[in-house]
Design an enzyme around this catalytic site. Structure first.
Site, PDB file in Angstrom:
ATOM      1  N   LYS A  66       1.630  -3.691  -5.658  1.00  0.00           N
ATOM      2  CA  LYS A  66       2.549  -2.930  -4.806  1.00  0.00           C
ATOM      3  C   LYS A  66       2.403  -1.450  -5.090  1.00  0.00           C
ATOM      4  CE  LYS A  66       5.977  -2.917  -1.837  1.00  0.00           C
ATOM      5  NZ  LYS A  66       5.378  -1.771  -1.136  1.00  0.00           N
ATOM      6  N   LYS A  90       6.431   0.261 -13.505  1.00  0.00           N
ATOM      7  CA  LYS A  90       7.675   0.515 -12.757  1.00  0.00           C
ATOM      8  C   LYS A  90       8.246  -0.774 -12.170  1.00  0.00           C
ATOM      9  CE  LYS A  90       7.768   4.156 -10.145  1.00  0.00           C
ATOM     10  NZ  LYS A  90       7.574   5.099  -9.014  1.00  0.00           N
ATOM     11  N   LYS A 102      -1.971   1.619  -5.905  1.00  0.00           N
ATOM     12  CA  LYS A 102      -1.741   2.914  -5.257  1.00  0.00           C
ATOM     13  C   LYS A 102      -2.948   3.212  -4.398  1.00  0.00           C
ATOM     14  CE  LYS A 102       1.582   6.049  -5.330  1.00  0.00           C
ATOM     15  NZ  LYS A 102       3.025   5.735  -5.392  1.00  0.00           N
ATOM     16  N   THR A 185      15.016   5.709  -2.513  1.00  0.00           N
ATOM     17  CA  THR A 185      14.581   6.367  -3.753  1.00  0.00           C
ATOM     18  C   THR A 185      15.630   7.368  -4.207  1.00  0.00           C
ATOM     19  OG1 THR A 185      12.279   6.098  -3.050  1.00  0.00           O
ATOM     20  CG2 THR A 185      12.697   7.548  -4.914  1.00  0.00           C
ATOM     21  N   ASN A 216      11.769  13.701   1.306  1.00  0.00           N
ATOM     22  CA  ASN A 216      12.611  12.517   1.451  1.00  0.00           C
ATOM     23  C   ASN A 216      13.469  12.273   0.211  1.00  0.00           C
ATOM     24  OD1 ASN A 216      12.707   9.350   0.742  1.00  0.00           O
ATOM     25  ND2 ASN A 216      13.071   9.641   2.918  1.00  0.00           N
ATOM     26  N   SER A 344      11.929  -1.721  -1.229  1.00  0.00           N
ATOM     27  CA  SER A 344      10.723  -2.279  -0.610  1.00  0.00           C
ATOM     28  C   SER A 344      10.635  -3.779  -0.886  1.00  0.00           C
ATOM     29  CB  SER A 344       9.469  -1.582  -1.156  1.00  0.00           C
ATOM     30  OG  SER A 344       9.254  -0.352  -0.506  1.00  0.00           O
TER      31      SER A 344
END
Length: 411
Positions: A66, A90, A102, A185, A216, A344
């Site tokens: 992810k 994470k 990523k 976030t 954001n 997510s």
């Protein structure tokens, strides 16, 4: 020290604290797969342009890999590798059933038209569609990408594999995105900050905040902190920085930024040098922009008592040591900004179930996950007599190591 070296250093310190077998340690550090593809597209003027795309799939011991996809001119293999590794730890810290990945494309999205961005996204998806998937690798937005980018990836991927909304997260709500995802976030940063301050008998109300970055994450964190009674005395973005010791009117700043494409020129405060923002007097500093902004050159001048790492890898290891000696408490990125990947996960679950949650449920679950993760990190700090960063790294690395061994890894 670049991001990859710094991240690997933190991992190795955690592995040492945990007493990991050296062969297992090496196995956990090496990425599962690194992908590099050429993406050639016709520009609007008829010329051809080529860009390099990357996807690093770091680890899948705990579930599908992810991580976001960023469009930025400085995207390179080292950066993507570092961020993929950080995603592994994470997701483990958040205790959601994912690994880490990523991706990115080396481009300047602001210089591309919408149609050029769409063509670039679709070509990139064509090159990697057989290496991502609902139970393999689930991309998400990152710097320079957004819900529209995810919609293009979803559509292109579905041409090959049938309609598959769970293949990406951070999608538009109309295509199966989760309510509350845009703010996730920033909201996670709020919950993590509340948990840290509560440990010291404090709350958000009455604390003075400085926020670097008004994208954001920074803008949502600012709005939510302001609503909770925090006083935000300075903010910066790529256009400039503004300060008001009595507290900025965040609602007006959001409106100004939307109308003027940045905070420059905002009349509700005094313009200051963006380079001085990190050293402004405050209680809580939130770096919410690029990595490596807190370093040995400015760490001694930082006045904040708490640093909440809303950005990925904003603090260099050398700065970490300086700040630790000063008694500054740092809530590390792999905990502080994990709200986005947590929601997510909720989005992915909703897509698989074919059942949509209301926003109240999303936000309540997010608070539960963030608060529990903070408690788990604090428990590791006590067990290993370490700071919050090593508490988070030992927690994440230990969970991944245990999953790896349980699945049949042999030394």
């Amino acid at each position: 020290m670049n991001a990859l070296a710094a991240t690997s250093r933190n991992f190795k310190q955690a592995a040492k604290l945990l007493g990991l077998d050296s062969k297992l340690e090496k196995s956990l550090l090496i990425p599962f797969r690194e992908i590099k593809v050429e993406c050639t597209i016709p520009k609007d003027d008829g010329t051809l342009a080529s860009y390099v795309g990357f996807r690093v799939q770091h680890d899948n011991a705990r579930g599908p890999m992810k991580g976001g996809i960023r469009y930025h001119h400085e995207v390179d293999p080292d950066e993507v590798n570092a961020l993929a590794q950080l995603m592994t730890w994470k997701t483990a810290v958040a205790n959601i059933p994912y690994g880490g990945a990523k991706g990115g494309i080396g481009c300047s999205p602001g210089e591309l038209s919408i149609s050029e961005l769409e063509r670039l996204t679709r070509v990139f998806t064509q090159k990697i569609h057989d290496l991502i998937g609902i139970h393999t690798d689930v991309p998400a937005p990152d710097m320079g990408t957004n819900s529209q980018t995810m919609a293009w990836i979803l559509d292109e991927y579905s041409k090959f594999h049938g309609y598959s909304p769970a293949v990406v997260t951070g999608k538009p709500v109309d295509l199966g995105g989760s309510l509350g995802r845009d703010a996730a976030t920033g909201r996670g940063v709020l919950f993590a900050t509340e948990a840290l301050l509560a440990e010291h008998g404090k709350g958000i109300a009455g604390q003075r905040f400085v926020i670097q970055g008004f994208g954001n994450v920074g803008s949502w964190a600012a709005q939510l902190i302001s609503e909770a009674g925090g006083k935000i005395v300075a903010i910066s973005d790529v256009t400039g920085a503004v300060k008001n010791i009595n507290g900025l009117d965040i609602a007006q700043l959001v409106k100004h930024s939307a109308e003027n494409k940045g905070i420059k020129g905002f009349s509700g405060g005094d313009a200051i040098d963006p380079n001085s923002l990190l050293t402004e007097d405050c209680d809580v500093l939130l770096p919410a922009a690029l990595g490596g902004v807190i370093n040995k050159d400015n760490a001694n001048d930082i006045k904040a008592k708490y640093i909440i790492e809303a950005a990925n890898h904003p603090t260099d290891p050398e700065a970490d040591e300086i700040l630790s000696k000063k008694g500054v408490l740092i809530l590390p990125d792999i905990l502080a900004n994990s709200g986005g990947v947590t929601v997510s996960y909720f989005e992915w679950v909703q897509n698989i179930q074919g059942f949509m949650w209301d926003e109240e449920k999303v936000n309540a679950e997010l608070r539960t996950y963030m608060t529990r993760a903070f408690g788990d990190v604090k428990a590791m700090c006590r067990s290993h007599n370490c700071d919050l960063r090593m508490g988070a790294f030992t927690l994440g690395v230990n969970r991944v190591a245990r999953a790896t061994v349980l699945r049949g890894w042999e030394a």
